[in-house]
Motif scaffolding. Sequence first.
Motif, mmCIF file in Angstrom:
data_model
loop_
_atom_site.group_PDB
_atom_site.id
_atom_site.type_symbol
_atom_site.label_atom_id
_atom_site.label_comp_id
_atom_site.label_asym_id
_atom_site.label_seq_id
_atom_site.Cartn_x
_atom_site.Cartn_y
_atom_site.Cartn_z
ATOM 1 N N LEU A 1 0.734 -0.633 -0.234
ATOM 2 C CA LEU A 1 0.111 0.052 -0.258
ATOM 3 C C LEU A 1 0.969 1.113 0.335
ATOM 4 C CD1 LEU A 1 -2.933 -0.880 3.106
ATOM 5 C CD2 LEU A 1 -2.891 -1.173 0.711
ATOM 6 N N CYS A 2 0.382 2.031 -1.179
ATOM 7 C CA CYS A 2 1.669 3.155 -0.808
ATOM 8 C C CYS A 2 0.838 4.756 -0.818
ATOM 9 C CB CYS A 2 2.099 3.273 -2.214
ATOM 10 S SG CYS A 2 3.570 2.385 -2.501
ATOM 11 N N GLY A 3 0.324 5.212 0.286
ATOM 12 C CA GLY A 3 -0.504 6.610 0.376
ATOM 13 C C GLY A 3 0.725 7.052 1.840
ATOM 14 N N ASP A 4 0.094 8.110 2.429
ATOM 15 C CA ASP A 4 0.512 8.903 3.853
ATOM 16 C C ASP A 4 -0.749 9.711 5.056
ATOM 17 O OD1 ASP A 4 0.900 10.930 5.080
ATOM 18 O OD2 ASP A 4 2.247 11.861 3.974
ATOM 19 N N LEU B 1 -4.007 0.745 9.254
ATOM 20 C CA LEU B 1 -3.163 -0.103 9.028
ATOM 21 C C LEU B 1 -2.358 0.524 10.949
ATOM 22 C CD1 LEU B 1 -2.751 -1.865 5.634
ATOM 23 C CD2 LEU B 1 -3.565 -2.853 8.071
ATOM 24 N N PHE B 2 -1.849 1.643 10.063
ATOM 25 C CA PHE B 2 -0.821 2.058 10.968
ATOM 26 C C PHE B 2 -0.792 2.606 12.806
ATOM 27 C CE2 PHE B 2 1.185 3.480 6.917
ATOM 28 C CZ PHE B 2 2.447 3.523 7.749
ATOM 29 N N GLU B 3 -2.338 2.376 12.480
ATOM 30 C CA GLU B 3 -2.710 2.241 14.319
ATOM 31 C C GLU B 3 -2.773 0.878 15.027
ATOM 32 O OE1 GLU B 3 -6.893 3.814 14.190
ATOM 33 O OE2 GLU B 3 -6.127 5.702 13.739
ATOM 34 N N ARG B 4 -1.869 -0.252 13.645
ATOM 35 C CA ARG B 4 -1.744 -1.299 15.013
ATOM 36 C C ARG B 4 -0.418 -1.261 15.439
ATOM 37 N NH1 ARG B 4 -5.627 -5.132 14.013
ATOM 38 N NH2 ARG B 4 -4.268 -6.699 13.848
ATOM 39 N N PRO B 5 -0.434 -2.483 16.006
ATOM 40 C CA PRO B 5 0.679 -2.381 16.744
ATOM 41 C C PRO B 5 1.595 -2.350 16.018
ATOM 42 C CG PRO B 5 -0.869 -3.463 18.180
ATOM 43 C CD PRO B 5 -1.634 -3.076 16.927
ATOM 44 N N LEU B 6 2.225 -3.327 14.885
ATOM 45 C CA LEU B 6 3.173 -3.419 14.022
ATOM 46 C C LEU B 6 3.251 -2.606 13.557
ATOM 47 C CD1 LEU B 6 4.894 -5.383 12.618
ATOM 48 C CD2 LEU B 6 2.670 -5.686 10.688
ATOM 49 N N PHE C 1 14.954 -5.047 15.887
ATOM 50 C CA PHE C 1 13.527 -4.399 14.706
ATOM 51 C C PHE C 1 14.859 -4.229 13.736
ATOM 52 C CE2 PHE C 1 11.872 -2.625 18.831
ATOM 53 C CZ PHE C 1 11.095 -3.162 19.146
ATOM 54 N N LYS C 2 14.203 -5.752 13.094
ATOM 55 C CA LYS C 2 15.330 -5.494 11.686
ATOM 56 C C LYS C 2 14.694 -5.765 10.675
ATOM 57 C CE LYS C 2 20.207 -7.153 12.764
ATOM 58 N NZ LYS C 2 20.916 -6.700 12.620
ATOM 59 N N PHE C 3 13.043 -5.752 10.815
ATOM 60 C CA PHE C 3 11.956 -5.764 10.431
ATOM 61 C C PHE C 3 10.881 -4.408 10.443
ATOM 62 C CE2 PHE C 3 7.415 -6.643 8.899
ATOM 63 C CZ PHE C 3 7.888 -6.516 7.689
ATOM 64 N N ILE C 4 11.018 -3.918 9.066
ATOM 65 C CA ILE C 4 10.895 -2.484 9.187
ATOM 66 C C ILE C 4 9.875 -2.607 8.323
ATOM 67 C CG2 ILE C 4 11.074 -0.022 8.803
ATOM 68 C CD1 ILE C 4 13.957 -0.582 8.839
ATOM 69 N N PRO C 5 8.351 -2.812 8.338
ATOM 70 C CA PRO C 5 7.302 -2.734 7.254
ATOM 71 C C PRO C 5 6.610 -1.518 7.078
ATOM 72 C CG PRO C 5 6.240 -2.869 9.890
ATOM 73 C CD PRO C 5 8.622 -2.789 10.178
ATOM 74 N N PHE C 6 7.439 -0.798 7.115
ATOM 75 C CA PHE C 6 6.804 0.613 6.264
ATOM 76 C C PHE C 6 8.133 1.070 5.935
ATOM 77 C CE2 PHE C 6 6.962 1.046 10.752
ATOM 78 C CZ PHE C 6 7.250 2.674 11.246
#
Length: 136
Positions: A8-11, A37-42, A62-67
């Motif tokens: 998902l791309c956007g702001d 999605l950005f409100e979820r803990p991940l 934190f090696k994984f950056i989901p965004f």
Amino acid sequence: MLAPQIVLCGDPQQLGPIVTSDKARTGELDISLLERLFERPLYADHPYARSRGTLKPISEVFKFIPFTNLVKNYRSHPAILMPPSALFYNDSLEPCATNGTISWIGLKNPELPLMFFGHNLSEECVDERATWYRRN
């Protein structure tokens, strides 16, 4: 076997969905999928999250950056970029546009390309997150 993926791309700080139906608003459809999605803990609890006030990782765990965060802005003059950077992006936007002097005679200060116009016309808005507009 590869797991399904979606990008998902956007702001979430940009224009959200415009919902005119009370029933849809009651179902919270006036909140975009990206914002949800950005409100979820991940995302919200990640060290890179803007809501945490830092763009640097707290630990190497934190090696994984989901965004990814927009940091460099190449479109706006620094004077125009400063308010949204402070209000919505935790002062993390870097103005990178190469803006020269604007040569329009109507500007009082060519180094600062801002003008404000007042009017007495009525404006409408679906909710506080939507764009204000005039019907006519």
